[in-house]
Design a protein around this motif. Structure first.
Motif, short mmCIF file in Angstrom:
data_model
loop_
_atom_site.label_atom_id
_atom_site.label_comp_id
_atom_site.label_asym_id
_atom_site.label_seq_id
_atom_site.Cartn_x
_atom_site.Cartn_y
_atom_site.Cartn_z
N ILE A 90 -0.53 13.07 -11.12
CA ILE A 90 -0.41 12.22 -12.31
C ILE A 90 -1.45 11.12 -12.16
CG2 ILE A 90 1.90 12.78 -13.09
CD1 ILE A 90 2.91 10.39 -11.45
N TYR A 134 -3.75 7.68 -12.65
CA TYR A 134 -3.68 6.24 -12.88
C TYR A 134 -4.34 5.94 -14.22
CZ TYR A 134 -2.51 5.47 -7.95
OH TYR A 134 -1.90 5.46 -6.73
N SER A 144 -10.57 13.88 -13.07
CA SER A 144 -9.22 14.15 -13.59
C SER A 144 -9.25 15.37 -14.50
CB SER A 144 -8.63 12.95 -14.33
OG SER A 144 -9.56 11.94 -14.55
N TRP A 146 3.69 5.34 -4.62
CA TRP A 146 3.40 6.71 -4.24
C TRP A 146 4.68 7.52 -4.02
CZ3 TRP A 146 0.04 10.47 -4.25
CH2 TRP A 146 -1.31 10.17 -4.47
N TYR A 179 7.02 15.40 -9.72
CA TYR A 179 6.98 16.86 -9.69
C TYR A 179 8.38 17.46 -9.83
CZ TYR A 179 2.30 15.96 -7.78
OH TYR A 179 1.01 15.52 -7.58
N GLY A 184 -6.62 16.56 -5.48
CA GLY A 184 -7.94 16.32 -4.91
C GLY A 184 -7.84 15.93 -3.43
N LYS A 185 -8.96 16.09 -2.73
CA LYS A 185 -8.93 15.90 -1.27
C LYS A 185 -8.58 14.47 -0.86
CE LYS A 185 -13.90 15.09 -0.82
NZ LYS A 185 -15.13 15.47 -0.16
N PHE A 236 -14.70 17.29 -4.42
CA PHE A 236 -15.20 16.26 -5.33
C PHE A 236 -16.45 16.73 -6.05
CE2 PHE A 236 -13.54 11.76 -4.87
CZ PHE A 236 -12.24 12.21 -4.77
N1 MSP Z 1 -2.00 8.48 -9.22
C1 MSP Z 1 -2.52 9.11 -8.06
C2 MSP Z 1 -1.94 10.51 -7.89
C3 MSP Z 1 -0.44 10.55 -7.81
S1 MSP Z 1 0.15 12.19 -7.73
C4 MSP Z 1 1.75 12.06 -7.38
C5 MSP Z 1 -4.04 9.19 -8.14
N2 MSP Z 1 -4.57 9.10 -9.34
S2 MSP Z 1 -6.16 9.08 -9.65
O1 MSP Z 1 -6.24 8.95 -11.08
O2 MSP Z 1 -6.80 8.07 -8.89
O3 MSP Z 1 -6.79 10.41 -9.13
C6 MSP Z 1 -6.39 11.62 -9.68
C7 MSP Z 1 -7.17 12.80 -9.18
O4 MSP Z 1 -8.55 12.71 -9.56
C8 MSP Z 1 -7.14 12.99 -7.68
O5 MSP Z 1 -6.68 14.30 -7.38
C9 MSP Z 1 -8.59 12.84 -7.27
O6 MSP Z 1 -8.90 13.70 -6.22
C10 MSP Z 1 -9.33 13.27 -8.53
N3 MSP Z 1 -10.70 12.82 -8.52
C11 MSP Z 1 -11.19 11.55 -8.60
N4 MSP Z 1 -12.57 11.59 -8.53
C12 MSP Z 1 -12.99 12.88 -8.39
C13 MSP Z 1 -14.25 13.54 -8.40
N5 MSP Z 1 -15.40 12.91 -8.44
N6 MSP Z 1 -14.23 14.90 -8.37
C14 MSP Z 1 -13.07 15.62 -8.41
N7 MSP Z 1 -11.89 15.03 -8.43
C15 MSP Z 1 -11.79 13.67 -8.18
O7 MSP Z 1 -4.67 9.35 -7.11
#
Ligand code: MSP
Length: 508
Positions: A12, A14, A23, A225, A232, A257-258, A288
């Motif tokens: 989910i 941010y 995202s 977190w 889920y 994501g990693k 990424f």
């Molecule tokens: N809110 C948390 C996740 C909670 S899940 C119970 C979070 N959110 S986030 O918006 O920061 O990131 C969401 C997803 O975007 C993550 O899986 C992260 O890996 C992905 N990505 C952020 N930048 C990215 C790239 N440049 N490339 C691919 N995915 C990347 O973390």
């Protein structure tokens, strides 16, 4: 009885900023899986949504001078709009400010083993960007490795979750279920962390001004977190709809994501073990995306905005290219130039042209009527393509599935060059042969229409429509029927339409 459900989740997101390509990437991947499993006849539930209880949400709202709930409503609407522009077929878009999520979270705390929760003073570094406590040894030059900013020093009385109670059980689980975390390199990395020891995690924040109150002590808020991971479960009804929860839990695939692999691979299963729930079948960790080899960042000015991308290219083209460009699970590079090259070569010149040429020849030489199929020339190659494609899709190996699809397109294009229907058309004695050549190509195109469907749902519909098929019958068709060789109705008419992937005049 074997369940035929398929439950897939994304992280989910941010909402302190609009979606970026990262995202989009995870959400598209989950969508491809959801569509694939629907095709195979599973009862699918696809969950995505927004992580709204983070402190940074509050900060972002304050910065804009807007009420937090108004800010969140506007952001959630903006995210949903983008998902609709990319044809994301989610079953639920969960927002963690929703009442049923809060109910489910409270329920979960009742299930957590009481011996795993204790109160203790906490002192340490906290990065609000990550919403994560950082031990000294994970900081780089005193800064958060992700945000490159100095974390806040926090000293407060918190509740802790004794994750360490599950260290051995988790190691045993990883070893018994090698497919639990994928790709394998990621699993080994997580197993390495696990073997170093699971650290107890603070699960409440005393200083937080936003978030879900902690049931045992309402002066504290649940650590974001801990509660976000529970989406889920609450997303499929945990705490309010036991029947639906039982039907879909545990998830078949969780995409993430990693950078958030530790939370999902270490904390999340420990929470589930403590509360006595089954663990998800597979956590698939993706890499990424970089742009022209660089990390995306505002200061470099290379951030790819999904809406800008969408304004330039149809959704299907973005969906295809993202998964064709590099293997899902690895880091990879993306750019407008790369997208453009795939568009021209693989989509316009290979796939689009194939459909256009075959339909043009069917119109010109056979009055647009689909001939009865007698040729066996394609049967083996189509069946091999399905086998390769299915095994790749089931292994979440999208680029391999698309390679198999492309190989069939190439086979068909080469077949045209070898059998030269325009030569056969000149000789009345070759009439039957001409019909067979075109019948085989038309039927192969029907298969291609299915193979591209999880990635390019609109193009798939368009292929079926131009082949004269009833698109309304596609969804819900038994999987075995899709794969049958010789399914096009002989005697029906094709309906050639516009090119699938138009090129500007000068390049066409
Ligand atoms: N809110 C948390 C996740 C909670 S899940 C119970 C979070 N959110 S986030 O918006 O920061 O990131 C969401 C997803 O975007 C993550 O899986 C992260 O890996 C992905 N990505 C952020 N930048 C990215 C790239 N440049 N490339 C691919 N995915 C990347 O973390």
């Amino acid at each position: 009885m074997k369940r035929n459900t398929f439950y897939v989740t994304t992280p989910i997101y941010y909402v302190n900023a609009k979606p970026h390509i990262g995202s989009l990437y995870a959400t598209l991947a989950a969508d491809v899986l959801a569509r694939w499993h629907r095709m195979k006849g599973a009862d699918v539930f696809f969950l995505t949504g927004t992580d709204e209880n983070s402190q940074k949400t509050l900060k972002a709202a304050e910065k804009e001078g807007v009420e937090p709930m108004k800010y969140l409503d506007d952001m959630a609407a903006a995210w949903k709009e983008i998902w609709s522009q990319f044809d994301i077929s989610y079953d639920r878009f969960i927002r963690t400010t929703e009442a049923d999520h809060h109910r489910g979270v409270q329920e979960f705390f009742k299930r957590l083993n009481p011996r795993d929760v204790y109160k203790a003073p906490y002192e340490g570094w906290y990065c609000v960007g990550c919403e994560e406590f950082y031990p000294e040894d994970r900081l780089v030059d005193g800064a958060c490795p992700i945000h490159k900013t100095k974390p806040e020093w926090i000293r407060e009385e918190n509740y802790f979750f004794k994750a360490s109670n599950y260290q051995e059980a988790l190691v045993a689980y990883y070893e018994a279920h090698p497919e639990f975390i994928q790709p394998a390199a990621r699993r080994n990395e997580m197993l390495g962390f696990l073997k170093q020891g699971l650290k107890d995690t603070s699960i409440t924040r005393a200083g937080a001004r936003w978030g879900i109150p902690f049931p045992q002590d309402e002066s504290q808020r649940i650590y974001v977190w801990f509660e976000a991971l529970l989406n889920y479960m609450t997303g499929i009804g945990y705490g309010v709809d036991a029947e639906r929860f039982e039907r879909f839990w545990p998830a078949q695939v969780q995409v993430l994501g990693k950078d958030i692999a530790r939370f999902h691979a270490l904390l999340w299963p420990a929470m589930l073990l403590s509360a006595g729930f089954a663990l998800p079948e597979k956590l698939f960790v993706h890499g990424f995306i970089t742009v022209n080899g660089e990390k995306m960042s505002k200061s470099l000015g290379n951030v790819i905005d999904p809406l800008e991308l969408r304004a330039k290219y149809p959704s299907d083209v973005v969906r295809y290219t993202l998964f064709r460009e590099f293997p899902f699970g690895q880091d990879g590079d993306f750019s407008y130039e790369k997208l453009d090259a795939r568009y021209r070569q693989e989509l316009a010149n290979e796939l689009g042209n194939l459909l256009h040429r075959v339909l043009s020849m069917t119109e010109r030489y056979l009055d647009g009527v689909i001939p009865r199929l007698g040729s066996e020339d394609f049967r083996a190659v189509v069946s091999d393509t399905w086998n390769a494609y299915e095994s790749a899709m089931d292994a979440v190996d999208f680029s391999r599935a698309l390679e198999a699809t492309r190989a069939l397109v190439t086979f068909c294009n080469e077949y045209i060059e070898q059998h030269k229907p325009w030569v056969l058309a000149k000789d009345p004695a070759s009439r039957e042969r001409l019909s067979q050549v075109l019948a085989g190509l038309l039927e192969s195109l029907r298969h291609i229409g299915w193979l591209v469907r999880p990635f390019m749902p609109r193009i798939s519909d368009e292929i079926f429509t131009q082949l004269g098929l009833d698109v309304a019958r596609a969804d819900g068709m038994p999987f075995s029927e899709m794969k049958i060789w010789n399914c096009l109705p002989a005697g029906a008419r094709v309906r050639k339409g516009q090119p699938l992937f138009p090129l500007p005049e000068k390049d066409a």
